[in-house]
Design a protein around this motif. Structure first.
Motif, PDB file in Angstrom:
ATOM      1  N   CYS A   9      -5.261   1.142  -2.851  1.00 43.40           N
ATOM      2  CA  CYS A   9      -4.774   1.590  -1.536  1.00 43.40           C
ATOM      3  C   CYS A   9      -5.832   1.377  -0.466  1.00 43.40           C
ATOM      4  CB  CYS A   9      -4.383   3.059  -1.582  1.00 43.40           C
ATOM      5  SG  CYS A   9      -2.827   3.389  -2.400  1.00 43.40           S
ATOM      6  N   PRO A  22      -1.884   7.061  -3.301  1.00 44.50           N
ATOM      7  CA  PRO A  22      -3.266   7.051  -2.803  1.00 44.50           C
ATOM      8  C   PRO A  22      -4.158   8.111  -3.448  1.00 44.50           C
ATOM      9  CG  PRO A  22      -1.813   8.020  -1.175  1.00 44.50           C
ATOM     10  CD  PRO A  22      -0.938   7.499  -2.292  1.00 44.50           C
ATOM     11  N   ALA A  45      -5.796   4.658  -6.057  1.00 45.05           N
ATOM     12  CA  ALA A  45      -6.558   5.007  -4.851  1.00 45.05           C
ATOM     13  C   ALA A  45      -7.427   3.853  -4.371  1.00 45.05           C
ATOM     14  CB  ALA A  45      -7.407   6.244  -5.106  1.00 45.05           C
ATOM     15  N   ARG A  87       0.827  -1.214   0.000  1.00 44.76           N
ATOM     16  CA  ARG A  87       0.000   0.000   0.000  1.00 44.76           C
ATOM     17  C   ARG A  87       0.856   1.258   0.000  1.00 44.76           C
ATOM     18  NH1 ARG A  87      -2.151   0.933   5.490  1.00 44.76           N
ATOM     19  NH2 ARG A  87      -0.047   1.731   5.616  1.00 44.76           N
TER      20      ARG A  87
END
Length: 74
Positions: A43, A35, A40, A30
Motif C-alpha cells: 500500500c 493497509p 501495508a 492500493r
C-alpha cells in the motif's frame, strides 16, 4: 500556432492522460489492499508511486498551460 508546437502540445496532452491513468490504476490497486494488514508495505509503495505520477502529471499540465499562455500572447 506553429505546427511543431501543435505536435508538442498533442504529445504533452497524451503524456498527461497516460500519467493520470497510470496513477488511477495504482490507486485502485492500493484501495483494494488492507493497509493495516500484510499488504501495508505494498500500500505504501503504491501510494508513493501514484503520488509521483500525479506530481509528474501536474508538471506536464503546467507545461501545457505555459504553451497555451504563450500562444494567447501572440
Amino acid at each position: 500556432m506553429p505546427l511543431s508546437a501543435k505536435n508538442n502540445l498533442d504529445d504533452l496532452y497524451a503524456k498527461h492522460r497516460l500519467l493520470q491513468a497510470e496513477a488511477a490504476l495504482l490507486e485502485d490497486e492500493r484501495d483494494q489492499l488492507d493497509p493495516d494488514g500484510p499488504d501495508a508495505d505494498r500500500c505504501c509503495i503504491l501510494d508513493v508511486e501514484s503520488r509521483a505520477l500525479r506530481e509528474e502529471a501536474t508538471k506536464v499540465g503546467a507545461s501545457i498551460s505555459d504553451i497555451l499562455d504563450r500562444d494567447l500572447q501572440r
